[in-house]
Design an enzyme around this catalytic site. Structure first.
Site: not given
Length: 389
Positions: A173-175, A178
């Protein structure tokens, strides 16, 4: 370390980025921009970005830090104080892009919202990454990647049927957020080239996940179909799965019409390859279990190397399930410079992921190691580095 050819400037050379985010999403966006030449000034709290202490440490600092913060400069500021917030305003006045991944509203509480900063710097682009976005009824809820992956529809599909969902083992989810943020920044830079004005890029973690969910929603909308977890298989597309071998496992993608025929010939099942009911994907999907059983009957009697050699000779997509050791020892990774070796200050040779994507004329590069905490305080702020009087 790789270095950019001086004759071909990095594509983002001259772009100044102020990174206020911590941990993964915001800093991964900053790392990607830095890899391609942007000057990224990372603002850390006096105690440092928590990522410095995550997972396995070398000499007190995470080796992950050398990936996430390469090519950046580090300054330390305490954003809880008005004096240091004033320094951020000055830095933002000279920046092209500001990255933040705090909870929505916090930047405004600090007097660092977009309206305030863009009044002084109309060309500023602000990338804002949060769990649920800057608007909507969930904006104030805490939103880590684990929650975003669940809300975005990904977690429900991960795992075996009838078992609790699993996670991928990395913060997808973070990458994903990003990378969507980087796309947004590049689009905003293109728009600024015409208008002269910056804008806000609002990225929600759950939306970045949801954006990658392919036909999940339209299938529900049209047919009321709720896609379910299917383990290592690819529902509705066959054959495509992980198959047991005598000494391990392989993944095989035999779902193209001509590929399927070559696969069946390779495993001695021309009866299936010539079956008119299996000529198209719809027929194969209906008999996916039968096809998986036939392939497994063949693979389980052979070692991984033999399966790979046979199917690659037949031009069937096949591969082993890689571990970190497999990646480190694979010649293709090295040939494409996807593994770079850094030499740390104490002499440790550290392998890290290389630059992605590959640009032929203006490639990115690892130009500098990840910074020490506050390493650039003196040059950028006129303050001593952390730990010095």
């Amino acid at each position: 370390m790789t270095t950019t050819n001086p004759a071909n400037a990095a594509p983002l050379s001259g772009l100044k980025v102020l990174e206020l985010g911590q941990l993964i999403a915001g800093p991964f966006a900053g790392k990607t921009l830095a890899d391609f030449g942007a000057e990224v000034i990372k603002v850390e709290p006096p105690e440092g970005d928590p990522l410095r202490q995550w997972r396995l440490l070398h000499q007190g600092t995470s080796v992950w830090w050398q990936v996430q913060s390469r090519n950046k400069q580090s300054v330390t500021l305490d954003l809880r104080t008005e004096d240091d917030r004033a320094v951020v305003r000055q830095l933002a006045a000279e920046a092209d892009v500001l990255i933040e991944n705090f909870r929505p509203g916090l930047m405004e509480e600090w007097g660092l919202g977009y309206e305030a900063l863009s009044a002084r710097n109309p060309g500023l682009i602000m990338l804002r990454i949060s769990g649920f976005g800057q608007t909507g009824p969930y904006r104030d809820q805490p939103g880590f990647a684990v929650v975003a992956e669940a809300m975005g529809g990904l977690r429900h599909l991960m795992g075996e049927p009838g078992r609790p969902p699993v996670r991928a083992g990395v913060s997808l989810g973070d990458t994903l957020a990003a990378l969507h943020g980087v796309i947004g920044v590049l689009l905003a830079l293109q728009a600024r080239a015409s208008s002269g004005r910056g804008q806000v890029v609002d990225v929600a973690l759950y939306e970045a996940v949801f954006n990658c969910m392919e036909s999940l929603l339209p299938e529900y909308s049209a047919f009321g179909a709720v896609r379910q977890p299917a383990g290592s298989a690819l529902p509705g597309i066959a054959p495509s799965n992980v198959y047991r071998c005598a000494d391990g496992q392989v993944v095989i993608g035999g779902n193209g019409d001509s590929i399927f025929k070559r696969l069946m010939t390779a495993i001695g099942r021309d009866d299936l390859g010539q079956d008119p009911q299996l000529a198209g994907n719809a027929g194969r999907a209906a008999r996916a279990d039968e096809l998986d059983a036939a392939i497994t009957c063949w693979t389980v009697q052979r070692r991984v190397d033999e399966v790979l050699a046979t199917l690659l000779a037949a031009r069937v997509p096949v591969g082993r399930i890689y571990t970190a050791r497999d990646i480190a020892e694979d010649p293709h990774y090295r040939a494409r410079q996807m593994i770079e070796t850094l030499t740390l200050a104490d002499g440790l040779q550290l392998d890290v992921p290389g630059i992605c994507p590959k640009l032929s004329d203006t490639p990115g590069a690892i130009r500098s190691l990840a910074p020490q905490l506050g390493e650039h305080n003196a040059t950028l702020l006129g303050r001593p580095p952390v730990g010095e009087a």
